[in-house]
Design a protein around this motif. Structure first.
Motif, PDB file in Angstrom:
ATOM      1  N   VAL A 343       0.844  -1.200   0.000  1.00  0.00           N
ATOM      2  CA  VAL A 343       0.000   0.000   0.000  1.00  0.00           C
ATOM      3  C   VAL A 343       0.877   1.247   0.000  1.00  0.00           C
ATOM      4  CG1 VAL A 343      -1.825  -1.203   1.229  1.00  0.00           C
ATOM      5  CG2 VAL A 343      -0.112   0.083   2.519  1.00  0.00           C
ATOM      6  N   ARG A 365      -1.830  -1.458  -4.013  1.00  0.00           N
ATOM      7  CA  ARG A 365      -3.220  -1.725  -3.674  1.00  0.00           C
ATOM      8  C   ARG A 365      -3.623  -0.826  -2.503  1.00  0.00           C
ATOM      9  NH1 ARG A 365      -2.357  -4.777   0.836  1.00  0.00           N
ATOM     10  NH2 ARG A 365      -0.376  -5.899   0.913  1.00  0.00           N
ATOM     11  N   GLY A 366      -4.875  -0.961  -2.087  1.00  0.00           N
ATOM     12  CA  GLY A 366      -5.352  -0.159  -0.965  1.00  0.00           C
ATOM     13  C   GLY A 366      -5.756   1.237  -1.394  1.00  0.00           C
ATOM     14  N   LEU A 388      -5.330   0.227  -6.975  1.00  0.00           N
ATOM     15  CA  LEU A 388      -5.830   1.037  -5.869  1.00  0.00           C
ATOM     16  C   LEU A 388      -7.351   0.966  -5.791  1.00  0.00           C
ATOM     17  CD1 LEU A 388      -3.536   4.167  -6.430  1.00  0.00           C
ATOM     18  CD2 LEU A 388      -3.249   2.358  -4.722  1.00  0.00           C
TER      19      LEU A 388
END
Length: 614
Positions: A343, A365-366, A388
């Motif tokens: 993240v 991601r996140g 994301l």
């Protein structure tokens, strides 16, 4: 007695005539001039009637007690001179300073230059010299600076260069020099700047490079170097700039790189380096810019990089350590097109001086950190091509005084487009395509008067095109395809359309789905609103978009006949109107669109089939 007087008079006359002749150095300079074209007559006062050249443009002389003046400096830079450098230059044996830079000299550097044994400064940059650097350069034992960048030099670097013990600057970048870096160059103990960038140099960096203890700048980028970065480079204790990017270097970054306490810029990107990044880089306490992307590194970015308090530009790969948030001076963080995972740490929001953040083309991601909306100095924000999720911070753009680039496309972002994205009216590019955004396009978009690219493709946006779109006079790419945009602002109006779509009263109630303001977008090149739920007519004002090349209105519910004005869009290359509810005749003027490559008109109710008309 009379005969004796006549004899004395003849001797006196001969002495006077000899003394009035131009000296030998003047003759050499005139010979040099004869090989040149002097378009602006800078050398017009180079006159053979003078006794010495000391008053000539670009010429400086020195005198010693009891001796005739001699030429010690010839400065002809930026005079738009063209032609060859005559071998007569070798006759100026007292020359210490020669500057021919920024002209159009061509041909070889004459080997006679080696006769100028007192030469200290030799500047030949930004010309068209070709051929090899002559071996005789090694005879210039007093030479301190040799600059011949941006020419057409070929061949290999001369090995006699190792004779130049006083050489401080050697810059021959932007040529076509080939071969290896000669080991002999490492005998130039006074060398501070070695510039070999943008050539065709092959082989390995010699380990003897570590002998250059005074070296501050090593510029060998954009060559064809191979092999390892020698650990001996850590002995170059005064090194400040190390540019090795765009080569074929392999292996690990040597741990000894951490010995370079004065290093401010380290560029190793676009190589084939592997292994992990050594934590010793964190010892380079003066580092301001670090670029390691486009290699084959594995593992994590060492948290010791967070100790680099002067770091302003960071171009990396791998997971982003939270420790980066401690680098308060960081202004540029570029980690695009690598294999970043994990993240985005919330601590990155602490980088309040950051102006550019590029984390695109990774596996992040996140969510986007909430604190990003308070990065007031940010003007370039790229997070596209990741994984994301979550919403875009609601206040993004509100406090960013210079925000110009926002690229979040190809993620899994949800929620609405921030309403204040154009608050400061500085935005040039807004790319949010291929996410899961919903809701209306914010009305504040009309404040983006500098906007050039608007990409909202492939979302779930609803509602209409916002009023005031005509304010976007700099827009050249307008792409809203693959959403759920409708004709009307109210559900009641939509129901009215459904009830009356089979009758002619719809045309009288509604004039056009596309606002007439589109005609104000004179810079528009791409307009794509395909695959929505749009209805109504094509406004005739579209004729004002003279630069339009790609027009795609396909897969909607547009009605009525096509405006004749479409045929005046002379730059049109792609015209896609298929799968709508157009009817009537196809304008004959479309047949005169000479640039048209692709046209799609099927799935309508034209009275004449498209192929028959075009």
């Amino acid at each position: 007695m009379g005969g004796r007087l006549v004899e004395l008079f003849l001797v006196y006359t001969l002495l006077v005539s000899v003394s009035e002749e131009l000296n030998s150095e003047g003759q050499y300079l005139l010979e040099l001039k004869n090989g040149l074209e002097d378009e602006f007559n800078f050398l017009s006062n180079w006159n053979s009637a003078d006794q010495t050249p000391c008053g000539w443009t670009g010429v400086k002389c020195s005198t010693s007690s009891g001796y005739q003046p001699v030429v010690w400096s010839l400065d002809l830079h930026s005079m738009n001179l063209s032609g060859i450098l005559s071998p007569s230059i070798g006759g100026l044996i007292h020359l210490k300073h020669l500057d021919l830079s920024d002209n159009e000299f061509k041909g070889n550097i004459p080997k006679e230059i080696g006769n100028c044994s007192l030469l200290t400064f030799l500047y030949l940059g930004a010309n068209r010299f070709s051929g090899p650097i002559p071996e005789e350069i090694g005879n210039l034992f007093s030479l301190e600076e040799f600059v011949a960048y941006t020419n057409d030099l070929t061949g290999t670097l001369p090995r006699p260069i190792g004779n130049l013990q006083y050489l401080r600057i050697f810059g021959v970048g932007e040529n076509a020099i080939s071969g290896n870096i000669p080991v002999e160059i490492c005998r130039c103990q006074s060398l501070q700047f070695l510039g070999l960038a943008d050539n065709r140099i092959t082989g390995e960096i010699p380990k003897e490079i570590g002998m250059l203890g005074n070296l501050t700048d090593l510029m060998i980028w954009k060559n064809q170097l191979s092999g390892f970065i020698p650990k001996e480079i850590g002995n170059c204790s005064n090194l400040e700039k190390l540019y090795l990017q765009n080569n074929g270097l392999v292996g690990r970054i040597p741990l000894e790189i951490g010995n370079l306490k004065f290093l401010s810029k380290l560029y190793l990107h676009y190589n084939e380096l592997d292994g992990s990044i050594p934590r010793e880089i964190g010892n380079c306490s003066n580092l301001e810019s670090l670029a390691l992307y486009e290699n084959r590194f594995v593992g994590h970015i060492p948290m010791e990089i967070g100790n680099l308090k002067f770091l302003k530009g960071l171009y990396l790969y791998s997971e982003i350590p939270a420790e980066f948030g401690k680098i308060k001076s960081l202004r540029l963080l570029h980690i695009f097109q690598n294999q970043l995972t994990g993240v985005i740490p919330n601590q990155i929001s602490s980088l309040r001086n950051s102006t550019k953040l590029d984390l695109s083309n990774n596996y992040l991601r996140g969510p986007i950190p909430y604190g990003f909306q308070y990065l007031t100095e940010m003007n370039f924000l790229r997070l596209s091509e990741n994984s994301l999720s979550g919403i875009i911070p609601h206040q993004l753009g509100r406090y960013m005084n210079s925000l110009a680039i926002v690229e979040f496309s190809h993620n899994y972002l949800t929620g609405k487009i921030p309403p204040h994205i154009c608050r400061q009216a500085k935005l040039i590019r807004l790319s949010l395509g291929f996410n899961k955004l919903y809701g209306n396009i914010p009305t504040g978009i009309k404040n983006c008067v500098r906007l050039e690219t608007l990409d909202l493709v492939g979302n779930r946006l609803t509602g209409t095109l916002p009023s005031g779109v005509g304010n976007l006079v700099n827009l050249y790419s307008f792409q809203l395809d693959g959403n759920k945009l409708t004709r009307t602002n109210s559900s009641g109006d939509w129901e009215l359309y459904k009830a009356s779509k089979s009758s002619n009263c719809w045309q009288s109630l509604h004039t056009s789905i596309l606002p007439k303001e589109i005609g104000k977008l004179s810079q528009l090149i791409v307009f794509n609103v395909s695959s929505n739920f749009l209805t109504g007519q094509i406004p005739s004002e579209i004729v004002n978009c003279k630069r339009l090349q790609r027009l795609d209105l396909s897969h909607n519910s547009f009605v009525d006949s096509l405006p004749n004005e479409l045929g005046t869009l002379s730059q049109l290359e792609n015209l896609k109107l298929s799968e709508n509810k157009f009817y009537g005749n196809i304008p004959e003027s479309l047949g005169s669109l000479s640039h048209l490559i692709e046209q799609q008109m099927g799935g309508n109710k034209f009275s004449v089939r498209p192929r028959e008309k075009l």
